[in-house]
Scaffold this motif. Sequence first.
Motif, mmCIF file in Angstrom:
data_model
loop_
_atom_site.group_PDB
_atom_site.id
_atom_site.type_symbol
_atom_site.label_atom_id
_atom_site.label_comp_id
_atom_site.label_asym_id
_atom_site.label_seq_id
_atom_site.Cartn_x
_atom_site.Cartn_y
_atom_site.Cartn_z
ATOM 1 N N LYS A 54 1.649 0.747 -37.246
ATOM 2 C CA LYS A 54 1.351 2.145 -36.910
ATOM 3 C C LYS A 54 -0.102 2.457 -37.232
ATOM 4 C CE LYS A 54 2.498 6.265 -35.546
ATOM 5 N NZ LYS A 54 2.968 6.504 -34.173
ATOM 6 N N MET A 55 -0.611 1.901 -38.338
ATOM 7 C CA MET A 55 -2.005 2.135 -38.714
ATOM 8 C C MET A 55 -2.943 1.638 -37.629
ATOM 9 S SD MET A 55 -2.231 1.225 -42.730
ATOM 10 C CE MET A 55 -3.892 1.710 -43.135
ATOM 11 N N ALA A 56 -2.571 0.513 -36.975
ATOM 12 C CA ALA A 56 -3.431 -0.061 -35.951
ATOM 13 C C ALA A 56 -3.679 0.936 -34.823
ATOM 14 C CB ALA A 56 -2.793 -1.328 -35.392
ATOM 15 N N GLN A 62 -12.623 -2.090 -35.545
ATOM 16 C CA GLN A 62 -13.289 -2.515 -36.783
ATOM 17 C C GLN A 62 -12.571 -1.987 -38.018
ATOM 18 O OE1 GLN A 62 -15.094 -1.537 -34.159
ATOM 19 N NE2 GLN A 62 -16.945 -2.746 -33.973
ATOM 20 N N GLN A 63 -12.105 -0.751 -37.940
ATOM 21 C CA GLN A 63 -11.473 -0.156 -39.120
ATOM 22 C C GLN A 63 -10.186 -0.870 -39.500
ATOM 23 O OE1 GLN A 63 -11.097 3.837 -37.707
ATOM 24 N NE2 GLN A 63 -12.801 4.580 -38.936
ATOM 25 N N TYR A 64 -9.603 -1.587 -38.550
ATOM 26 C CA TYR A 64 -8.330 -2.248 -38.833
ATOM 27 C C TYR A 64 -8.540 -3.588 -39.549
ATOM 28 C CZ TYR A 64 -3.492 -3.662 -38.097
ATOM 29 O OH TYR A 64 -2.201 -4.048 -38.284
ATOM 30 N N LEU A 65 -9.776 -4.093 -39.547
ATOM 31 C CA LEU A 65 -10.036 -5.413 -40.145
ATOM 32 C C LEU A 65 -9.535 -5.571 -41.592
ATOM 33 C CD1 LEU A 65 -13.514 -6.628 -38.888
ATOM 34 C CD2 LEU A 65 -11.477 -8.026 -39.067
ATOM 35 N N PRO A 66 -9.798 -4.599 -42.492
ATOM 36 C CA PRO A 66 -9.343 -4.807 -43.874
ATOM 37 C C PRO A 66 -7.830 -4.950 -43.998
ATOM 38 C CG PRO A 66 -10.883 -2.990 -43.754
ATOM 39 C CD PRO A 66 -10.558 -3.357 -42.353
ATOM 40 N N PRO A 327 -6.877 0.404 -30.451
ATOM 41 C CA PRO A 327 -5.885 -0.370 -29.703
ATOM 42 C C PRO A 327 -4.658 0.483 -29.387
ATOM 43 C CG PRO A 327 -6.020 -1.116 -31.983
ATOM 44 C CD PRO A 327 -7.097 -0.114 -31.808
ATOM 45 N N TYR A 328 -4.054 0.235 -28.221
ATOM 46 C CA TYR A 328 -2.856 0.992 -27.857
ATOM 47 C C TYR A 328 -1.668 0.520 -28.678
ATOM 48 C CZ TYR A 328 0.493 3.470 -24.937
ATOM 49 O OH TYR A 328 1.469 4.313 -24.497
ATOM 50 N N ARG A 329 -1.611 -0.780 -28.877
ATOM 51 C CA ARG A 329 -0.522 -1.324 -29.693
ATOM 52 C C ARG A 329 -0.970 -2.681 -30.207
ATOM 53 N NH1 ARG A 329 3.506 -2.443 -32.502
ATOM 54 N NH2 ARG A 329 5.397 -3.488 -31.852
ATOM 55 N N ILE A 330 -0.703 -2.943 -31.465
ATOM 56 C CA ILE A 330 -0.913 -4.285 -32.015
ATOM 57 C C ILE A 330 0.404 -4.749 -32.597
ATOM 58 C CG2 ILE A 330 -1.972 -5.624 -33.864
ATOM 59 C CD1 ILE A 330 -4.517 -4.286 -33.447
ATOM 60 N N GLN C 114 1.304 8.776 -42.699
ATOM 61 C CA GLN C 114 1.948 7.586 -43.264
ATOM 62 C C GLN C 114 3.390 7.925 -43.621
ATOM 63 O OE1 GLN C 114 2.880 4.596 -43.831
ATOM 64 N NE2 GLN C 114 1.154 3.774 -44.947
ATOM 65 N N TYR C 115 4.315 7.127 -43.145
ATOM 66 C CA TYR C 115 5.728 7.436 -43.338
ATOM 67 C C TYR C 115 6.423 6.482 -44.303
ATOM 68 C CZ TYR C 115 6.226 3.506 -40.197
ATOM 69 O OH TYR C 115 6.147 2.264 -39.650
ATOM 70 N N ALA C 116 5.735 5.397 -44.693
ATOM 71 C CA ALA C 116 6.472 4.315 -45.341
ATOM 72 C C ALA C 116 6.257 4.196 -46.833
ATOM 73 C CB ALA C 116 6.106 2.989 -44.680
ATOM 74 N N ILE C 117 5.211 4.793 -47.381
ATOM 75 C CA ILE C 117 4.921 4.502 -48.794
ATOM 76 C C ILE C 117 4.978 5.751 -49.670
ATOM 77 C CG2 ILE C 117 3.467 2.548 -48.158
ATOM 78 C CD1 ILE C 117 1.080 4.312 -49.133
ATOM 79 N N VAL C 118 5.100 5.514 -50.972
ATOM 80 C CA VAL C 118 4.977 6.573 -51.964
ATOM 81 C C VAL C 118 3.546 6.502 -52.484
ATOM 82 C CG1 VAL C 118 5.773 7.408 -54.192
ATOM 83 C CG2 VAL C 118 7.384 6.353 -52.616
#
Lengths: 371, 145, 162
Positions: A54-56, A62-66, A327-330, C114-118
Motif C-alpha cells: 500500500k505504501m508503494a 525514489q521514496q519507495y527505495l528505503p 507506481p500504480y501497483r507494486i 497506515q492501517y496495519a501498525i501500532v
Amino acid sequence: MMLEPGIEEKTFYLNLGPQHPSTHGVLRILLEMDGEFIANSEPVIGYGHRAHEKMAELRTYQQYLPNLGRVDYLHALAYNHGYCLAVERLAGIEVPERAEFIRVITSELNRIASHLLWFGAYLLDLGAFTPFLYCFDDRENVVDILDRVTGSRLTYCYFRFGGVRDDIDDEFIAGCRAFITRLRSRWQDYDDLVTKNVIFINRTRDVGIITPEQALKYGVTGPCLRGSGIPYDIRRSEPYSVYPLFDFEIPIGERGDIMDRYVVRLCEMEQSLRIIEQALDKLPNGPIMAEKVPKRLKPAEGEVYAAVESGRGEFGTYIVSKGDTKPYRIKLRVPSFSNLSIISELIKDTLVADMVAILGSFDLVIPEVDR
Amino acid sequence: MLAEQIRNSLEKLELEKVAAGDYGRTGYHVEVAAKPEQITAIAQVMLEHQCFLESLTALDLIESFEVVYHFACFRELCRTVVHVPLIKGKTAPTISSVYPAADWFEREVFDLFGIVFAGHPNLKRLILPEDADFHPLLKDFVASS
Amino acid sequence: MEKKTGEPLIHFGVLDEVLDLCRANSLWPLTFGLACCAIEMMAAGAARFDLDRFGAGVFRPSPRQSDVMIVAGTISRKMAPAIVRLYDQMAAPKWVIAMGNCAISGGPFYYEGQYAIVPGADLIIPVDVYVPGCPPRPEGLIEGILQLEEKITHRGRLRKFR
C-alpha cells in the motif's frame, strides 16, 4: 470442556507462536497433535504485516527505495537490486559497468552475511549454541565491510536507479580480500563442528524431504529447491547484471532433506566468495551512476516483472505504471511466502522436534512473508 | 522453444490473446489475456509444461479488477503472464486444485482486494486479523484509525 | 482499562536498594524479535558486542522468567494483543525497552492512511527506555540497557558501586 472418565480425546491443539524462539520472528502455527505427532497444522501469518504494497502506491519511485531494505532485512541488497532492475527496465535506464560490478560484489557479500546468520540461528534452534558465536564473529566482518560503503549495518539502501550511491575504495577491496581468506580458513572449523557432528546428522538426514514435484506445485525456490536437485538459480537461469561474466557453480542436493539444504547453503557461500574474487579482479574503472537519470522519474505506461536471486529464493518485482510519478501497483513476489506455504504438507505426521528442524531449514524471514 | 510450445498449447483454448512478449522491456516471453472461466484450463496447461506459479495478484482498475498470474519454468527461461479481467462483484474460479501454491496467493488477494475465488477450500483472511472489515489495496480505501 | 505498570507488588524498604542493585546487574531479556531490529538484538548478544558483560545476555524464551522486554521491531495490529499478553505474563518488577523507530513511533512505516501498525509501543504498554535508530546499532542497545540499569538503581553509572 470436561472429559468424562473412560472417554479419551484423541487429538489436542497446540499453539506455537507468535512468540516462540524457533519461529524466527512472529509466525504462528496451530498444531493438531496426536500424542507427539502432528496430525494437522495451520500456519497463521500476518503478525509482521507492515503494508509495504500500500505504501508503494502512495510514494514516488525514489521514496519507495528505503522500504526494500526492510522487506527482507537479511539480504537487503538483493531487494535493492530487484527493485532497481525493474524500475530501470521500465524507464529504460542503462547502468554503467562499474556500478554493476559494485552491485554484484556488495550483494554477494550480503548473501554471505545472510547465510551465516541462518547457519548460526538454525543451529541455535537445534540446540547448539557455539556455532552461533562462531558465525556472528565472521558475520561482523562482512557487516563492517558493507557498513563502510553503504553507511548502515543491516537495512541497506545503497542502490539507486542507474547505479550506486558511493564508489568503493582500495580499503574496501583490501577488506574484501582479507575477509575471503579469513572465511575460507573457517570452512574446516564449520565442517568439524557441525557437518560431521553425529547429532546434527541424525536430526537432519532424511527429515523434511521436499520432492521435485512438490517444489513445482508450491513454487518453492532458492536453496530449498536446489536441495531437491533442481539447479534453478536466477543468477544463472535468468542472468541479470554482470553475473554471466563470472564462473561459478550452482550447488545442488540429491535427496531434498534438511541436510541437503544445509550443504547447499554452505557451498553457496564458497561460490559467492568466488564471484567476489573474480569481480574484484575484473573491476573496471568508470562512472558509478548513469547520466541523466531524471529526479522526477515518470516511466511510460506499462508493466514489468524482474526477478533476482535473494538468499531465500526468487524475489520478483511486478510494477504497473500508469505514467505517473507514483507506481500504480507494486507486487513483491517474495520467496519465503511460497516456501512457507508447503510447510503444512511437510510437517504432517512428524514429531514436534522435527517440525522445529524443518521450519528452521527454510530460512524464513517473517516480515518478508507478511510484507 | 518452450515459449513456442506454450503458445501452441494455449492457442487451442481459444483465448482472447496469446502473443509473444518483449522480454527486454517487460520480462515476459508469453502474454495471455483470458476470461475468468478459462483460467483453470490454462493452469492445467502450464502444469503440463512443468511451469510453476510465480505469483498471483490483482489490480484495482477502479471500474473493474484484473487478476494477474505469473508462471515460470525451472528448466528453461520462459515467463508467462496471464491477465484476467474481472467485473467487480463477480467471482473467479480457484486454481488451488491444480497449484496448491495458489491456495495462499488467493487468500491473500481475497484479503487485500476482496475478490472471491469460487471453489477455494479455505477462503478466509490470511494477513489481516480475521475480524478486519476492509480491503486495503482497493484504490478507494481510506484508513480509519 | 486499568493503567499498566511494571512496579513490584511488595516493597522491602532499605532492602529494596540492595535488590535493585542485583536486579540491575542481571537483567534477563525476553527472546522476542518482531522485525529488523531483532537481528541487531541478536548481534548485540553475540560474539563481538557480548551483552553478557552487562549481565543482560541471558535471553529467556519464556515471559515468566524474564525481567525486561525488548520490543524490537514494528508492532502490527495483529501482534499488539499478543505483546500485551506477554507483558502481563512477565513477573513484576519488569521493564520495557522500545528498540528502534518503529517501536518508538511507527518510524518509517507511519503515514496518513497506515492501517496495519501500532505507532509506538507506549500506546499499549509502559516503556522505560527508548533506543532510536533504524535499526539502532548494538552499541545503541547496550547504552539503552545501561540507561535502564541507572533507572533501576536510581544512581549514576559510575557511582553505582559506591
